[in-house]
Write an enzyme that holds these catalytic residues in place. Sequence first.
Site, PDB file in Angstrom:
ATOM      1  N   GLY A  98       0.791  -0.996   0.033  1.00  0.00           N
ATOM      2  CA  GLY A  98      -0.040  -0.011  -0.055  1.00  0.00           C
ATOM      3  C   GLY A  98       0.760   1.126  -0.043  1.00  0.00           C
ATOM      4  O   GLY A  98       0.510   2.268  -0.539  1.00  0.00           O
ATOM      5  N   SER A 171      -2.289   9.908   8.221  1.00  0.00           N
ATOM      6  CA  SER A 171      -1.807   8.958   7.400  1.00  0.00           C
ATOM      7  C   SER A 171      -0.689   9.429   6.884  1.00  0.00           C
ATOM      8  O   SER A 171      -0.511  10.462   6.200  1.00  0.00           O
ATOM      9  CB  SER A 171      -2.761   8.549   6.506  1.00  0.00           C
ATOM     10  OG  SER A 171      -2.114   7.807   5.273  1.00  0.00           O
ATOM     11  N   ASP A 319       1.931   0.120  12.783  1.00  0.00           N
ATOM     12  CA  ASP A 319       2.152  -1.414  12.140  1.00  0.00           C
ATOM     13  C   ASP A 319       2.810  -2.242  13.137  1.00  0.00           C
ATOM     14  O   ASP A 319       2.980  -3.430  12.900  1.00  0.00           O
ATOM     15  CB  ASP A 319       3.445  -1.153  11.181  1.00  0.00           C
ATOM     16  CG  ASP A 319       2.879  -0.521   9.692  1.00  0.00           C
ATOM     17  OD1 ASP A 319       1.944  -0.766   9.360  1.00  0.00           O
ATOM     18  OD2 ASP A 319       3.645   0.106   9.071  1.00  0.00           O
TER      19      ASP A 319
END
Length: 436
Positions: A98, A171, A319
């Site tokens: 991604g 983000s 993550d």
Amino acid sequence: MSKTTDYLVKPGGKLTGRVRVPGDKSISHRAVMLGSLAQGTTRITGLLEGEDVLGTLGAFRAMGVAMDGPNHGALAIHGAGLRGLTTPTKPLDMGNSGTAMRLMAGILAGQQFDSELIGDESLNKRPMERVAEPLRRMGAVITTAAGGRPPLKIKGGQTLRGIEYPMPVASAQVKSCLLLAGLYAEGDTIVSEPAPTRDHTERMLRGFGYPVLTRDARISLRGGGKLVACEIDVPADISSAAFFLVGASIAPGSDLMLEHVGINPTRTGVLRILTSMGANLELMNKREVGGEPVADIRVRAARLRGIRIPEEQVPLAIDEFPALFIAAACAEGETVLTGAQELRVKESDRIAVMAQGLRRLGIYAAETPDGIVIQGGRFRGGAVDSHGDHRAAMAFALAAPRAAGTVTVSDCKNVSTSFPGFVELAARAGLSINIE
């Protein structure tokens, strides 16, 4: 049909010695991208040679960028300059990444040629409208598949204009995409973030001689400059180190040194969360390498306690949550995570996949729309499905030292996207792990 990879991990054992996990994936992607767009030859050491980064490398080779390597983490990129990429003859395959797809969208929006970004089955389910929509505001012409999913088709030859964009959700990938598009835009591109996210793009742009202004939560740059080649030593990836930080924290008698780990303050949520849970972590030999802070981290077994994870730490550990969920399962009491909707649109729905696997191993784990509640307990042996998510696979493998029986983790093939050599390194540190 490609064969699957399963891990068979026996209980018990401890993690000891010294290990250096592979190079940081986020920094490796960005080093390849900016090195390709720079003038001159950029030399990289410590590059992560995982499938995700190799996909990014292949995309720039397909657009005419000459490279020597990679060879044991060493790569020389003969940059094409911001305007020097050439038309690819076929769609650019971003595989499972991604990060690569979203950042490449920003770069390709500013090119003179048409391009298409494709990915694997997992990537094709991930939301891309979050970058396509602000890029369109800048003047890009981008179409997505149904539901804002890949593939992305990008029409070349557009005039981009800088915009001011308040991000609805924190983000780093959206921020980086817009800053990279901003290199090609007229005027200033300004991104404001609702919470701090990793700042590797800003640091690396400055390393390539491109001025980036950061003031409070606003990051801005002006189009029309140039990137100048430099040297980059990629630190070890804290996201990969996280599995060993947790494994050594929960396996009695462990004493492990993780070498040359990147400790960028926008990435150290995992260290703060584990310390709050009572982990025994010591940062040694702190230094700065190519604009990124680095340290060796000593981790020893400790009694962990459940906590309510502060929401402001969520973007700084996004993550690392699969590994942190294993820590929570071994902690005394309850751990509560909220504000982490982002985990539902990663390589898998990480909240669902981890909750399901924890329950299979005998742990109470209740999903909420934006998080999870985990009650510390005792792992039993059993079989869990990683659903092709590399981080879920490694997290469940590191649960085994505290399990009552053998843990089998299925569908682990994608671990090579972020951590080639994981099984060998884990075995060397003391994990009783085999590939089925």
